[in-house]
Motif scaffolding. Structure first.
Motif, PDB file in Angstrom:
ATOM      1  N   GLU A   1       0.826  -1.200   0.000  1.00  0.00           N
ATOM      2  CA  GLU A   1       0.000   0.000   0.000  1.00  0.00           C
ATOM      3  C   GLU A   1       0.862   1.252   0.000  1.00  0.00           C
ATOM      4  O   GLU A   1       2.010   1.248   0.443  1.00  0.00           O
ATOM      5  N   SER A   2       0.282   2.330  -0.512  1.00  0.00           N
ATOM      6  CA  SER A   2       0.969   3.614  -0.566  1.00  0.00           C
ATOM      7  C   SER A   2       0.767   4.367   0.742  1.00  0.00           C
ATOM      8  O   SER A   2      -0.363   4.599   1.165  1.00  0.00           O
ATOM      9  N   LEU A   3       1.865   4.744   1.391  1.00  0.00           N
ATOM     10  CA  LEU A   3       1.785   5.490   2.652  1.00  0.00           C
ATOM     11  C   LEU A   3       1.702   6.991   2.418  1.00  0.00           C
ATOM     12  O   LEU A   3       0.926   7.686   3.072  1.00  0.00           O
ATOM     13  N   ASP A   4       2.511   7.481   1.500  1.00  0.00           N
ATOM     14  CA  ASP A   4       2.534   8.908   1.189  1.00  0.00           C
ATOM     15  C   ASP A   4       2.690   9.071  -0.312  1.00  0.00           C
ATOM     16  O   ASP A   4       3.358   8.271  -0.983  1.00  0.00           O
ATOM     17  N   ALA A   5       2.077  10.124  -0.836  1.00  0.00           N
ATOM     18  CA  ALA A   5       2.170  10.377  -2.271  1.00  0.00           C
ATOM     19  C   ALA A   5       2.036  11.867  -2.543  1.00  0.00           C
ATOM     20  O   ALA A   5       1.334  12.582  -1.823  1.00  0.00           O
ATOM     21  N   PHE A   6       2.741  12.310  -3.557  1.00  0.00           N
ATOM     22  CA  PHE A   6       2.668  13.708  -3.985  1.00  0.00           C
ATOM     23  C   PHE A   6       2.699  13.735  -5.507  1.00  0.00           C
ATOM     24  O   PHE A   6       3.587  13.141  -6.136  1.00  0.00           O
ATOM     25  N   PHE A   7       1.725  14.414  -6.123  1.00  0.00           N
ATOM     26  CA  PHE A   7       1.661  14.496  -7.576  1.00  0.00           C
ATOM     27  C   PHE A   7       1.514  15.946  -8.003  1.00  0.00           C
ATOM     28  O   PHE A   7       0.909  16.765  -7.290  1.00  0.00           O
ATOM     29  N   ARG A   8       2.029  16.244  -9.177  1.00  0.00           N
ATOM     30  CA  ARG A   8       1.983  17.620  -9.685  1.00  0.00           C
ATOM     31  C   ARG A   8       1.896  17.605 -11.201  1.00  0.00           C
ATOM     32  O   ARG A   8       2.548  16.796 -11.874  1.00  0.00           O
ATOM     33  N   ASP A   9       1.081  18.521 -11.751  1.00  0.00           N
ATOM     34  CA  ASP A   9       1.002  18.694 -13.204  1.00  0.00           C
ATOM     35  C   ASP A   9       2.182  19.524 -13.692  1.00  0.00           C
ATOM     36  O   ASP A   9       2.637  20.441 -13.003  1.00  0.00           O
ATOM     37  N   GLU A  10       2.657  19.209 -14.887  1.00  0.00           N
ATOM     38  CA  GLU A  10       3.699  20.017 -15.512  1.00  0.00           C
ATOM     39  C   GLU A  10       3.336  20.250 -16.972  1.00  0.00           C
ATOM     40  O   GLU A  10       2.960  19.313 -17.684  1.00  0.00           O
ATOM     41  N   TYR A  11       3.443  21.490 -17.402  1.00  0.00           N
ATOM     42  CA  TYR A  11       3.168  21.869 -18.790  1.00  0.00           C
ATOM     43  C   TYR A  11       4.473  22.237 -19.484  1.00  0.00           C
ATOM     44  O   TYR A  11       5.350  22.849 -18.884  1.00  0.00           O
ATOM     45  N   GLN A  12       4.584  21.859 -20.754  1.00  0.00           N
ATOM     46  CA  GLN A  12       5.761  22.223 -21.531  1.00  0.00           C
ATOM     47  C   GLN A  12       5.652  23.684 -21.965  1.00  0.00           C
ATOM     48  O   GLN A  12       4.597  24.134 -22.402  1.00  0.00           O
ATOM     49  N   GLU A  13       6.755  24.430 -21.865  1.00  0.00           N
ATOM     50  CA  GLU A  13       6.719  25.850 -22.162  1.00  0.00           C
ATOM     51  C   GLU A  13       6.442  26.131 -23.630  1.00  0.00           C
ATOM     52  O   GLU A  13       5.719  27.062 -23.966  1.00  0.00           O
ATOM     53  N   SER A  14       7.034  25.351 -24.526  1.00  0.00           N
ATOM     54  CA  SER A  14       6.946  25.653 -25.958  1.00  0.00           C
ATOM     55  C   SER A  14       6.012  24.710 -26.693  1.00  0.00           C
ATOM     56  O   SER A  14       6.140  24.505 -27.885  1.00  0.00           O
ATOM     57  N   SER A  15       5.069  24.122 -25.983  1.00  0.00           N
ATOM     58  CA  SER A  15       4.167  23.158 -26.610  1.00  0.00           C
ATOM     59  C   SER A  15       2.750  23.375 -26.123  1.00  0.00           C
ATOM     60  O   SER A  15       2.520  23.834 -25.012  1.00  0.00           O
ATOM     61  N   ALA A  16       1.797  23.063 -26.992  1.00  0.00           N
ATOM     62  CA  ALA A  16       0.383  23.229 -26.637  1.00  0.00           C
ATOM     63  C   ALA A  16      -0.237  21.915 -26.184  1.00  0.00           C
ATOM     64  O   ALA A  16      -1.446  21.774 -26.156  1.00  0.00           O
ATOM     65  N   ASN A  17       0.593  20.925 -25.847  1.00  0.00           N
ATOM     66  CA  ASN A  17       0.080  19.636 -25.408  1.00  0.00           C
ATOM     67  C   ASN A  17      -0.552  19.743 -24.024  1.00  0.00           C
ATOM     68  O   ASN A  17      -0.354  20.717 -23.299  1.00  0.00           O
ATOM     69  N   VAL A  18      -1.315  18.707 -23.656  1.00  0.00           N
ATOM     70  CA  VAL A  18      -1.887  18.661 -22.309  1.00  0.00           C
ATOM     71  C   VAL A  18      -0.758  18.403 -21.316  1.00  0.00           C
ATOM     72  O   VAL A  18       0.363  18.045 -21.686  1.00  0.00           O
ATOM     73  N   CYS A  19      -1.068  18.585 -20.051  1.00  0.00           N
ATOM     74  CA  CYS A  19      -0.045  18.422 -19.010  1.00  0.00           C
ATOM     75  C   CYS A  19       0.312  16.951 -18.840  1.00  0.00           C
ATOM     76  O   CYS A  19      -0.451  16.056 -19.183  1.00  0.00           O
ATOM     77  N   HIS A  20       1.520  16.705 -18.325  1.00  0.00           N
ATOM     78  CA  HIS A  20       1.863  15.371 -17.841  1.00  0.00           C
ATOM     79  C   HIS A  20       2.044  15.455 -16.334  1.00  0.00           C
ATOM     80  O   HIS A  20       2.080  16.530 -15.758  1.00  0.00           O
ATOM     81  N   ILE A  21       2.145  14.307 -15.704  1.00  0.00           N
ATOM     82  CA  ILE A  21       2.100  14.242 -14.243  1.00  0.00           C
ATOM     83  C   ILE A  21       3.416  13.694 -13.704  1.00  0.00           C
ATOM     84  O   ILE A  21       3.911  12.673 -14.185  1.00  0.00           O
ATOM     85  N   HIS A  22       3.982  14.397 -12.739  1.00  0.00           N
ATOM     86  CA  HIS A  22       5.120  13.886 -11.978  1.00  0.00           C
ATOM     87  C   HIS A  22       4.633  13.522 -10.583  1.00  0.00           C
ATOM     88  O   HIS A  22       3.776  14.204 -10.017  1.00  0.00           O
ATOM     89  N   GLY A  23       5.198  12.487 -10.014  1.00  0.00           N
ATOM     90  CA  GLY A  23       4.761  12.086  -8.680  1.00  0.00           C
ATOM     91  C   GLY A  23       5.832  11.367  -7.896  1.00  0.00           C
ATOM     92  O   GLY A  23       6.802  10.831  -8.459  1.00  0.00           O
ATOM     93  N   LEU A  24       5.677  11.392  -6.584  1.00  0.00           N
ATOM     94  CA  LEU A  24       6.539  10.648  -5.666  1.00  0.00           C
ATOM     95  C   LEU A  24       5.655   9.767  -4.800  1.00  0.00           C
ATOM     96  O   LEU A  24       4.605  10.216  -4.337  1.00  0.00           O
ATOM     97  N   MET A  25       6.070   8.533  -4.574  1.00  0.00           N
ATOM     98  CA  MET A  25       5.296   7.610  -3.756  1.00  0.00           C
ATOM     99  C   MET A  25       6.199   6.910  -2.755  1.00  0.00           C
ATOM    100  O   MET A  25       7.335   6.540  -3.070  1.00  0.00           O
ATOM    101  N   ALA A  26       5.683   6.748  -1.547  1.00  0.00           N
ATOM    102  CA  ALA A  26       6.352   5.962  -0.514  1.00  0.00           C
ATOM    103  C   ALA A  26       5.478   4.748  -0.216  1.00  0.00           C
ATOM    104  O   ALA A  26       4.291   4.891   0.078  1.00  0.00           O
ATOM    105  N   LEU A  27       6.055   3.568  -0.304  1.00  0.00           N
ATOM    106  CA  LEU A  27       5.306   2.332  -0.097  1.00  0.00           C
ATOM    107  C   LEU A  27       5.590   1.765   1.291  1.00  0.00           C
ATOM    108  O   LEU A  27       6.631   2.022   1.890  1.00  0.00           O
ATOM    109  N   CYS A  28       4.640   0.983   1.764  1.00  0.00           N
ATOM    110  CA  CYS A  28       4.740   0.399   3.101  1.00  0.00           C
ATOM    111  C   CYS A  28       5.816  -0.695   3.123  1.00  0.00           C
ATOM    112  O   CYS A  28       5.832  -1.580   2.273  1.00  0.00           O
TER     113      CYS A  28
END
Length: 440
Positions: free
Chosen positions: A225-252
């Motif tokens: 199971e996941s104990l802690d998690a943090f996710f964030r959207d990131e957009y490319q500066e020179s592109s009109a694409n949708v955001c991608h997601i970066h995340g950190l997870m700590a498992l039990c």
């Protein structure tokens, strides 16, 4: 402009007539009427109309209205809500602290706090970086994840791509077959612009469900199971694409020792297409609903070869020498799982090369973080773990030739989209660098 009058009784209608008066004459789904200027005052339900927030949600989400695909109009709606939220407060506070999402505020947003670093839909990035880096001593993250969108394959949005590619939407265009080639091209461009807005809105909802699934199903998918998690959207500066997601997870970790847990977390990662789903695992993936049948496994492998294989270009190269020969001077930043490893069939934690200056070593020595050269350690020894960063390179089939992005195969089977999963357990200073990267 001098000499021109601008009636402001119906502000939105005058600023964006194409959505209201112009559309009403030829679109049966057009929104008729617009709230008068009196509704912009402080009262929430002014003159019996719906609130500014409710109207903004309607304008931005009704797919049958042109208001949902015009980013200029959406910006106007945001400005209206932001102005209401600032009413009676010093604008310098908002400039310094910004807004944060508030489910209890009648405006939907409110003044942020300078030290607000809770893991919600808004945060102060600099403070969050400090807090997360400090917390890594007590809550060590184990996995750095990146999820992106493959519009043609990802659940929740692929139906939009299929509809666009089918060209069935042209049946809704009057006299489509009688339009000239240039006119059809112009309509296609307009549809593509509208499609992008709808795609982005669907992705923002889908990615929230994806994150919740990743966090809540970690025990079933990953085995812990996941104990802690943090996710964030990131957009490319020179592109009109949708955001991608970066995340950190700590498992039990529970009853596992450090070495046992490190072996477990490394076993989740796959580094070659041939290793993603082994033949004896196919039936298990079918039972879990991640594959439809054996034929879907073949499509899975084909998609993995297309999506996950790294294709080197000028953007991903870094300079390693200055001989004048680009083939020798430039090297791809993406490490190859076979060519850049010492032993491909082992999980490796390779020290990152870093040269400390003499001044830095002197200070570290005073802090007892560095031991001077001796017979046992001729080059000296860094004592503190955070100053000895390492990078994980997972084991892989030695015959693999593609430079594949490291993934957890079950997540890729679910999304069929480009993603990356890096092991940051016991990588020391690298985990703190990743924290800074994710909230930059």
């Amino acid at each position: 402009m001098r000499g021109f009058s601008f009636p402001m009784l119906y502000l939105s209608g005058m600023l964006f007539p194409k959505h209201f008066w112009s559309s009403a004459s030829n679109d049966r789904s057009a929104i008729l009427g617009v709230m008068p200027i009196s509704c912009y005052r402080g009262k929430q339900y002014a003159d019996g109309f719906a609130s500014t927030l409710q109207q903004a949600k309607t304008y931005a989400t009704v797919s049958s209205s042109t208001t949902s695909t015009d980013h200029h109009f959406v910006s106007h709606l945001y400005d209206s809500i932001a102005n209401r939220a600032q009413s009676g407060l010093d604008s310098r506070d908002f400039k310094r602290k910004g807004f944060k999402v508030s489910p209890t505020s009648e405006n939907g947003i409110e003044l942020g706090e300078a030290d607000d670093s809770r893991l919600n839909e808004s945060l102060n990035s600099k403070q969050a970086a400090r807090n997360l880096a400090a917390a890594s001593k007590y809550v060590g993250f184990d996995v750095f994840v990146t999820f992106t969108l493959n519009a043609s394959k990802h659940p929740g949005v692929r139906h939009l791509y299929d509809w666009k590619q089918s060209m069935l939407w042209t049946d809704k265009i009057d006299n489509w077959r009688h339009l000239t080639t240039d006119q059809q091209h112009e309509v296609k461009q307009s549809f593509e612009m509208a499609y992008t807005c709808i795609l982005n809105r669907n992705w923002l909802e889908t990615r929230k469900l994806l994150i919740e699934f990743v966090i809540n199903s970690a025990r079933k998918i990953l085995g812990r199971e996941s104990l802690d998690a943090f996710f964030r959207d990131e957009y490319q500066e020179s592109s009109a694409n949708v955001c991608h997601i970066h995340g950190l997870m700590a498992l039990c970790k529970k009853e596992l020792s450090n070495e046992e847990f490190k072996e477990f977390i490394c076993s989740l990662q796959r580094n070659a297409v041939c290793d993603l789903i082994l033949t004896d695992e196919i039936e298990h993936y079918i039972e879990e609903g991640l594959l439809r049948d054996v034929d879907d496994w073949e499509r899975f492998v084909e998609t993995a070869n297309e999506v996950l294989s790294h294709k080197c270009d000028d953007r991903c190269k870094r300079r390693v020498d200055d001989t004048g020969d680009d083939e020798k001077d430039l090297k791809c930043r993406k490490r190859h799982p076979v060519y850049d490893s010492i032993d491909p069939i082992q999980n490796e934690f390779i020290p990152l090369p870093f040269q400390f200056s003499e001044e830095c070593l002197a200070i570290l020595s005073e802090c007892e973080f560095y031991e001077e050269p001796s017979d046992e350690f001729p080059n000296g020894r860094i004592v503190h773990d955070s100053l000895r960063p390492t990078r994980h390179i997972g084991k892989v089939t030695p015959s693999a030739r593609e430079n594949m992005s490291e993934v957890f195969p079950k997540y890729f089977a679910l999304t069929r989209s480009m993603q990356n999963h890096q092991i940051v357990t016991d990588t020391n200073g690298v985990s703190r660098y990743v924290v800074k990267y994710i909230v930059k």
